[in-house]
Design a protein around this motif. Structure first.
Motif, mmCIF file in Angstrom:
data_model
loop_
_atom_site.group_PDB
_atom_site.id
_atom_site.type_symbol
_atom_site.label_atom_id
_atom_site.label_comp_id
_atom_site.label_asym_id
_atom_site.label_seq_id
_atom_site.Cartn_x
_atom_site.Cartn_y
_atom_site.Cartn_z
ATOM 1 N N LEU A 1 0.846 -1.192 0.000
ATOM 2 C CA LEU A 1 0.000 0.000 0.000
ATOM 3 C C LEU A 1 0.880 1.240 0.000
ATOM 4 C CD1 LEU A 1 -2.498 -1.081 2.800
ATOM 5 C CD2 LEU A 1 -2.923 -1.162 0.345
ATOM 6 N N LYS A 2 0.335 2.325 -0.491
ATOM 7 C CA LYS A 2 1.054 3.587 -0.484
ATOM 8 C C LYS A 2 0.166 4.655 0.121
ATOM 9 C CE LYS A 2 3.894 6.521 -3.462
ATOM 10 N NZ LYS A 2 4.331 6.802 -4.853
ATOM 11 N N ARG A 3 0.736 5.423 1.054
ATOM 12 C CA ARG A 3 -0.019 6.500 1.704
ATOM 13 C C ARG A 3 0.551 7.840 1.262
ATOM 14 N NH1 ARG A 3 -2.628 10.376 3.386
ATOM 15 N NH2 ARG A 3 -3.938 10.312 5.272
ATOM 16 N N ASP A 4 -0.059 8.401 0.229
ATOM 17 C CA ASP A 4 0.368 9.711 -0.249
ATOM 18 C C ASP A 4 -0.183 10.799 0.665
ATOM 19 O OD1 ASP A 4 1.733 8.740 -2.548
ATOM 20 O OD2 ASP A 4 -0.210 8.438 -3.524
ATOM 21 N N LEU A 5 0.512 11.913 0.724
ATOM 22 C CA LEU A 5 0.093 13.053 1.532
ATOM 23 C C LEU A 5 -0.136 14.258 0.635
ATOM 24 C CD1 LEU A 5 2.660 12.770 4.477
ATOM 25 C CD2 LEU A 5 0.286 11.995 4.465
ATOM 26 N N LEU A 6 -1.270 14.928 0.815
ATOM 27 C CA LEU A 6 -1.483 16.156 0.074
ATOM 28 C C LEU A 6 -0.491 17.217 0.541
ATOM 29 C CD1 LEU A 6 -5.389 16.478 -0.064
ATOM 30 C CD2 LEU A 6 -3.830 15.690 -1.845
ATOM 31 N N LYS A 7 -0.097 18.086 -0.332
ATOM 32 C CA LYS A 7 0.875 19.118 0.004
ATOM 33 C C LYS A 7 0.352 19.996 1.140
ATOM 34 C CE LYS A 7 3.661 22.838 -1.982
ATOM 35 N NZ LYS A 7 3.967 23.616 -3.207
ATOM 36 N N GLY A 8 1.160 20.145 2.171
ATOM 37 C CA GLY A 8 0.796 21.020 3.280
ATOM 38 C C GLY A 8 0.021 20.342 4.385
ATOM 39 N N THR A 9 -0.278 19.042 4.241
ATOM 40 C CA THR A 9 -1.058 18.386 5.284
ATOM 41 C C THR A 9 -0.305 18.351 6.600
ATOM 42 O OG1 THR A 9 -2.162 16.328 5.956
ATOM 43 C CG2 THR A 9 -0.191 16.109 4.617
ATOM 44 N N ARG A 10 -1.030 18.533 7.696
ATOM 45 C CA ARG A 10 -0.425 18.505 9.022
ATOM 46 C C ARG A 10 -0.430 17.105 9.631
ATOM 47 N NH1 ARG A 10 -2.639 23.804 12.371
ATOM 48 N NH2 ARG A 10 -1.995 25.399 10.871
ATOM 49 N N TYR A 11 -1.059 16.161 8.965
ATOM 50 C CA TYR A 11 -1.207 14.833 9.542
ATOM 51 C C TYR A 11 0.131 14.105 9.633
ATOM 52 C CZ TYR A 11 -6.240 15.367 9.054
ATOM 53 O OH TYR A 11 -7.539 15.797 9.168
ATOM 54 N N LYS A 12 0.328 13.433 10.756
ATOM 55 C CA LYS A 12 1.536 12.654 11.004
ATOM 56 C C LYS A 12 1.138 11.394 11.774
ATOM 57 C CE LYS A 12 4.272 16.065 9.547
ATOM 58 N NZ LYS A 12 3.200 16.950 9.074
ATOM 59 N N GLY A 13 1.718 10.264 11.445
ATOM 60 C CA GLY A 13 1.593 9.056 12.257
ATOM 61 C C GLY A 13 0.188 8.546 12.476
ATOM 62 N N LYS A 14 -0.364 8.834 13.658
ATOM 63 C CA LYS A 14 -1.628 8.229 14.074
ATOM 64 C C LYS A 14 -2.787 8.579 13.145
ATOM 65 C CE LYS A 14 -2.819 12.005 17.255
ATOM 66 N NZ LYS A 14 -4.020 12.420 16.491
ATOM 67 N N ASP A 15 -2.668 9.642 12.387
ATOM 68 C CA ASP A 15 -3.721 10.023 11.451
ATOM 69 C C ASP A 15 -3.659 9.225 10.162
ATOM 70 O OD1 ASP A 15 -4.364 12.573 13.072
ATOM 71 O OD2 ASP A 15 -2.262 12.833 12.536
#
Length: 325
Positions: free
Chosen positions: A249-263
């Motif tokens: 699986l791949k978990r991409d992050l939108l630019k500027g997202t504050r989410y880290k780890g548990k999110d």
């Protein structure tokens, strides 16, 4: 085959899933929001700190709410302030205010609850970090000291182990173990430096901090770590066998997202819950912000069968943190 968080249109409901608000203090079990009204009235809470701290005991599958008699750290003379700590269990989706557990005269704060034991910070002196392990069932306590610098705050307390950003402390062995670089191609859960060189003369023009393995969390049983490698792959690292594997699986992050780890993900047995960013946001100023909280869609991936299904959540701004009995 690498899957970029894609899943079928199937969506299921798990009534015992525990959700914490990503951007607030809301708590949900399934689609039921836990009310703090009676607790706030009993404790006469008001103002900024008008909600309890919430801790999930993954070993016993129990949810605890924690209230402090004061959150002040020092008095006017710069002396440490002692406080009483009140523990309330959530039973049948209701806070039990009749059977309060009280820990008296502590100077620290709760950082986790594991197998009925509370992890409470005690003091810090010359690089040594002191903690107290106190069973909720009685007034006994185990005092531990970790002589390891730059640990910062504990990120998890599970399987009689305290997890930090750079390593973990096994209480039974009284040993601090740094995360080891045994990941081969995929790196390790530590930081590194990437040298950015000039295309003209080849000289180093920038030292860029990179996270070989970033935004990690601890599994429900405290025996595995889940994180992203530099390419966004969701990786699982077994602390007992010292092996790691790619979930596909791949978990991409939108630019500027504050989410880290548990999110981003939660591992419980063979079920890996993971989220996907959406363009939804609670902030009307989204396009003017450098960092922001996008809405989340949650999925459940079976590591054995490789089946992925959508998870029904109370809203788009919650994290999955456990399962209640």
């Amino acid at each position: 085959m690498l899957c970029s968080c894609s899943a079928s249109d199937v969506q299921i409901t798990e009534d015992n899933l525990l959700f914490f608000g990503s951007t607030d203090s809301d708590v949900w079990i399934g689609d039921t929001q836990i009310s703090f009204t009676a607790l706030k009235e009993q404790c006469k809470l008001s103002g900024y700190d008008d909600v309890p701290d919430c801790f999930y005991d993954a070993s016993e599958h129990r949810l605890w709410l924690v209230i402090y008699s004061t959150r002040r750290v020092y008095d006017i003379l710069e002396n440490k302030v002692s406080r009483d700590i009140f523990f309330y269990e959530v039973k049948d989706k209701i806070a039990d205010i009749q059977n309060t557990i009280v820990k008296k005269n502590y100077i620290g704060f709760v950082y986790g609850i594991d197998d009925g034991n509370a992890l409470i910070s005690n003091d810090r002196d010359a690089g040594a970090y002191r903690y107290i392990i106190s069973p909720l069932a009685d007034d006994t306590a185990i005092h531990i000291t970790i002589n390891q610098g730059a640990l910062f705050e504990p990120m998890a307390f599970k399987n009689n182990t305290i997890f930090f950003g750079i390593g973990y402390y096994k209480i039974d062995e009284a040993a601090f173990i740094p995360y080891e670089n045994e990941w081969g191609h995929y790196g390790a859960p530590n930081d590194g430096i990437e040298l950015v060189r000039s295309s003209e003369d080849g000289f180093v023009k920038q030292y860029k901090l990179i996270r070989m393995w970033e935004y990690f969390t601890v599994s429900a049983d405290g025996k595995k770590l889940v994180g992203r490698d530099r390419d966004g792959r969701i990786m699982i690292y077994d602390l007992e066998t010292k092996t790691a594997y790619d979930t596909g699986l791949k978990r991409d992050l939108l630019k500027g997202t504050r989410y880290k780890g548990k999110d981003l993900y939660y591992l419980d047995g063979t079920y890996l819950y993971f989220s996907k960013d959406t363009s939804e946001t609670l902030s009307p100023l989204r396009h003017f912000l450098l960092t922001w909280y996008p809405g989340l869609i949650w999925y459940r991936h079976d590591l054995d069968t490789k089946e992925t299904v959508g998870i029904s959540a109370p809203n788009k701004f919650v994290d999955i943190v456990g399962k209640i009995k």
